[in-house]
Structure formats: C-alpha cells, structure tokens
Design an enzyme around this catalytic site. Sequence first.
Site, mmCIF file in Angstrom:
data_model
loop_
_atom_site.group_PDB
_atom_site.id
_atom_site.type_symbol
_atom_site.label_atom_id
_atom_site.label_comp_id
_atom_site.label_asym_id
_atom_site.label_seq_id
_atom_site.Cartn_x
_atom_site.Cartn_y
_atom_site.Cartn_z
ATOM 1 N N LYS A 116 0.902 -1.275 -0.050
ATOM 2 C CA LYS A 116 -0.188 -0.011 -0.045
ATOM 3 C C LYS A 116 0.892 1.161 0.004
ATOM 4 C CE LYS A 116 -4.291 1.084 0.153
ATOM 5 N NZ LYS A 116 -5.603 0.118 -0.549
HETATM 6 P P1 NAD Z 1 -13.484 7.812 -2.947
HETATM 7 O O1 NAD Z 1 -12.681 8.774 -2.453
HETATM 8 O O2 NAD Z 1 -13.815 7.727 -4.278
HETATM 9 O O3 NAD Z 1 -14.800 8.124 -1.995
HETATM 10 C C1 NAD Z 1 -14.983 8.167 -0.746
HETATM 11 C C2 NAD Z 1 -16.367 8.649 -0.199
HETATM 12 O O4 NAD Z 1 -16.461 8.736 1.412
HETATM 13 C C3 NAD Z 1 -16.954 9.945 -0.659
HETATM 14 O O5 NAD Z 1 -18.350 9.966 -1.093
HETATM 15 C C4 NAD Z 1 -16.544 11.016 0.434
HETATM 16 O O6 NAD Z 1 -17.258 12.113 0.514
HETATM 17 C C5 NAD Z 1 -16.956 9.912 1.827
HETATM 18 N N1 NAD Z 1 -16.242 10.187 2.887
HETATM 19 C C6 NAD Z 1 -15.060 10.818 2.947
HETATM 20 N N2 NAD Z 1 -14.785 10.961 4.320
HETATM 21 C C7 NAD Z 1 -15.976 10.649 4.942
HETATM 22 C C8 NAD Z 1 -16.582 10.679 6.392
HETATM 23 N N3 NAD Z 1 -15.423 11.017 7.421
HETATM 24 N N4 NAD Z 1 -17.688 10.266 6.416
HETATM 25 C C9 NAD Z 1 -18.494 9.600 5.644
HETATM 26 N N5 NAD Z 1 -18.038 9.802 4.325
HETATM 27 C C10 NAD Z 1 -16.877 10.159 4.074
HETATM 28 O O7 NAD Z 1 -12.965 6.492 -2.264
HETATM 29 P P2 NAD Z 1 -13.412 4.966 -2.681
HETATM 30 O O8 NAD Z 1 -12.336 4.629 -3.728
HETATM 31 O O9 NAD Z 1 -14.679 4.914 -2.694
HETATM 32 O O10 NAD Z 1 -12.812 4.260 -1.395
HETATM 33 C C11 NAD Z 1 -13.886 4.043 -0.134
HETATM 34 C C12 NAD Z 1 -13.195 3.125 0.517
HETATM 35 O O11 NAD Z 1 -13.035 1.779 0.045
HETATM 36 C C13 NAD Z 1 -11.868 3.258 1.249
HETATM 37 O O12 NAD Z 1 -11.638 2.713 2.549
HETATM 38 C C14 NAD Z 1 -10.833 2.366 0.387
HETATM 39 O O13 NAD Z 1 -9.687 1.753 0.945
HETATM 40 C C15 NAD Z 1 -11.810 0.979 -0.051
HETATM 41 N N6 NAD Z 1 -11.427 0.451 -1.211
HETATM 42 C C16 NAD Z 1 -11.626 1.137 -2.482
HETATM 43 C C17 NAD Z 1 -11.222 0.707 -3.609
HETATM 44 C C18 NAD Z 1 -11.512 1.056 -4.896
HETATM 45 O O14 NAD Z 1 -11.182 0.134 -6.095
HETATM 46 N N7 NAD Z 1 -11.678 2.181 -5.229
HETATM 47 C C19 NAD Z 1 -10.798 -0.877 -3.558
HETATM 48 C C20 NAD Z 1 -10.732 -1.503 -2.312
HETATM 49 C C21 NAD Z 1 -11.187 -0.848 -1.210
#
Ligand code: NAD
Length: 424
Positions: A116
């Site tokens: 990571k």
């Molecule tokens: P992103 O940045 O696209 O979206 C994050 C969302 O969470 C946004 O809507 C934001 O407004 C919201 N957010 C941020 N802080 C917040 C808070 N304190 N309270 C409530 N909402 C909040 O991120 P993503 O890619 O969708 O990732 C989200 C989660 O999924 C993370 O934990 C990431 O590690 C995990 N993840 C993502 C992927 C991927 O392919 N994108 C893969 C595996 C895991």
Amino acid sequence: MAIQEVSTPEQSDTPSPSESVVTTMVESADRLRLDREVVDLLRTSWRELHAQLPVRMSDGKLRIFEGYRVQHNGARGPYKGGIRYHPKADLDEVKALAMLMTYKSALMDLPFGGAKGGVMCDPMRMTEHELNILTRTFTDHISMILGVNRDIPAPDMGTNAQTMAWMMDAYGQRYGYTPGIVTGKPVELGGSFGRDQATGRGVSTCMREYARMERSNPGDIRIAVQGYGNVGSWSCRIANGMGFKVVAVSDVKGGLHNPDGIDIAALDKWFAVAGSVAGFPDAIPITNDDLLKIECDYLVPAAVGEVLTAANAPAVKARVVIEAANHPVTPSADAVFAARKIVVLPDILVNAGGVTVSYFEWTQNIQQFRWSLERVNGELESRMTAAFNELATRVAQDGTRHRQAAFDIAVQRVATAIKLRGFI
Ligand code: NAD
C-alpha cells in the site's frame, strides 16, 4: 497553573489499525497451529519506504509532503496495492492496509503479495497541476522498488485513473513505456474496461450471494451505504439494478434517508451538478452518524476506516454489515456485533473486486491484449461468487465468524507460500 488532562478514551483503548490486523492474523495462526516463525514474519512489513516530497505550490511556496510505500509480503507474487492521498494517510494506516492486501489477494487466490502507498495531503484542496507534480515526485521517489514483476500500484481513496496515468508516465520516462506498472489506468492508456465499477460490482455480488444464501428476495432488502465515492456509488447503482432497495446514502457533506427507496438514477443526476448527495430533494437529510444507525437490513460502510466503534455498534439496526471500505469496523465494534449476532462480511472479501479486476488489467497489459467489458464482469462475478461460497462453506464447517474464516483461508495460503519459497 493546573494542567487539564484531556481524556481520549476511544484512542487509548483502541489498537492502531496495524495492531488490529496483526491480532486477527495471530488468532488465525493459532487456530491453524502455524509455525511461530511464520507469524513473526507476517507481523511486520518486508519493506517500508518513507519519502520526503517537496512540491512548489501554485502560490510559489514550497510544501514538503510525506509519502510511503509499504510492501508487506510478496511470497505469493509481486506486491500489489493502492495509493491513498489523504490528510490522515500515516505510516501505521498504510502498514495495516498493506497487510490487508496480502490477505485479500490470497483469499481471492490472485498471484500477488500485499502493498500500500500513501501521501499525507488533501487532494480536495490542491490544483490539478499540484497533484500532477506531487504524483510525479512520489513516483520518482519510490520507482526503485516498483516494477511489473515487483510492485504494481493502483488507485485508492483520493486518487483515480488520472493519478495512475501520471504515475505510468513518470515511471515510463525513467524506464521506458510500461503500462503494466500501475492498474486502474484510463482505458485509453491500457486500463481495463470495468475497473472503475469493479469494487462496487464485487460488493453487490457479495450482497446478492448473501441474500441468496439466506433465501431473501433482494426487493425485500433495505440497504444503507455510507460514502458515495467510487465504491459507494457503484455499489448503489449495481445493487439497485439487482433489485435491492437503497434507503440511505451519505458522503462527507451529509446523508439522505428515504424508507421507500432512493431513486439512484435521479441521485446521480443531482450529484453530477451538486458534487454531493447532500441536498437531494426526494429524501430526509440525515448525518453520517444517523446513517450508521438507520433502520435497514444490510449496512454498507463504503467511505473511511474505523467508523463503526464500540460507541455506535450497540445502536446499529442492520442484520448484516458489509465492509466495502477497508477496516471500517474496529475490533471492539466487531465484538459487539458478535455478541448481537450481527453478521460482518469482511473487507478482504467484500472489496476485493478492485484488486481482482486490477489483476485482469495487469494480465491484459502483459499480453498486450484487451478483454471486453462482458468478459471482465463475467470473470469478476464468477471469482467473487467462488470466494464467497468458499468462505461460507468454511464458516459452516468451523463455526467461526466470517472475518476469522476469511483470514484462516488467506493466512494458510500465505504461510504455505512462505514455506515453499524457503523465506524461513
Ligand atoms: P472515494 O474517495 O472515491 O470516495 C470516498 C467517499 O467517502 C466520498 O463519497 C466521500 O465524500 C466519503 N467520505 C470521506 N470521508 C468521510 C467521512 N468522514 N464520513 C463519511 N463519508 C466520508 O474512495 P473510494 O475509492 O470509494 O474508497 C472508499 C473505501 O473503499 C476506502 O476505504 C478504500 O480504501 C476502499 N476501497 C476502495 C477500492 C477502489 O477500488 N476504489 C478498492 C478496495 C477498497
């Protein structure tokens, strides 16, 4: 003058993210009766690179950012894991996420180890030019430990396909054209069809399989999704298409509740203009905290880590928590859910759709070949379904909880590879 003591109970009795993952791994190793030397190897990272990233900002001032790339274990293949841009992306969080990647890839039986990366910055407050320079500087500083057969980054919170395009370009300037050096690239630069929706598709497939297992009709299941970014929004769209009723959503600016179901297509149109779900007219405004306690069947935290804690877990009304974000449930909340018989489907299964399609992208780049969207989605759904069923069978056999069973499968695979390789 008396110094006032400030008590922070949630911090003092809560293990750090990496301590939590290590505890879960050690518990698995105990159940599996693994060699202690393997456990000691898995407690820490193989390599942690900390880089200073000086960037001349648009106002002419120099800012020095901190960046990390952590490679946890590579026994099963090249290191693989996303790059996070977030003000709180500190080393401990990045270490925990690297460990989770080792076990996620192993659970999905992908030929990858776990890594990571993170840069402590607030991408929402940076210009496109500043982000471009920061990404190139970061790539230059970590490029010596990357490689198509060594370590392949991908997007995560705060980064996207554009960030990967800059990384690929910066790496290519030093080492020559290498599309397989990152995944999650724009399709125009060798990205895979379906990568943007892959994590949400994996989340929705887990929901569908769980509903099938408990013989429920998706139309009768109310879901609440925290976070409307990449993972949360695609989970809503695809789950809604499968028939699930999305009754609550939120993002960092606030949330919405409509017990009759939110019109996701209308919400997307609203979001495209407003840049947030907040303010969508056809629903009741709620806070992020309200969302976690809303009346629903499946609760899907899809935003940030550690949102479900000992403080709010007793108030959760869902039957099933589906961990779309990484590490959204603290160990103390997990204990509350266990006592309340609330099922928790773990992150290393639920959000593994992203790394699975990253694997497809990497194989396509190596073969200089492109799969159709139908093929990507079909292969993803069959791998997610197989992993879900393997996990469900293990839970039924061993009487463990889903997280324990997932770690048991994954840790055993990693331990076997460590032994076969002769690491110890
Ligand atoms: P992103 O940045 O696209 O979206 C994050 C969302 O969470 C946004 O809507 C934001 O407004 C919201 N957010 C941020 N802080 C917040 C808070 N304190 N309270 C409530 N909402 C909040 O991120 P993503 O890619 O969708 O990732 C989200 C989660 O999924 C993370 O934990 C990431 O590690 C995990 N993840 C993502 C992927 C991927 O392919 N994108 C893969 C595996 C895991």
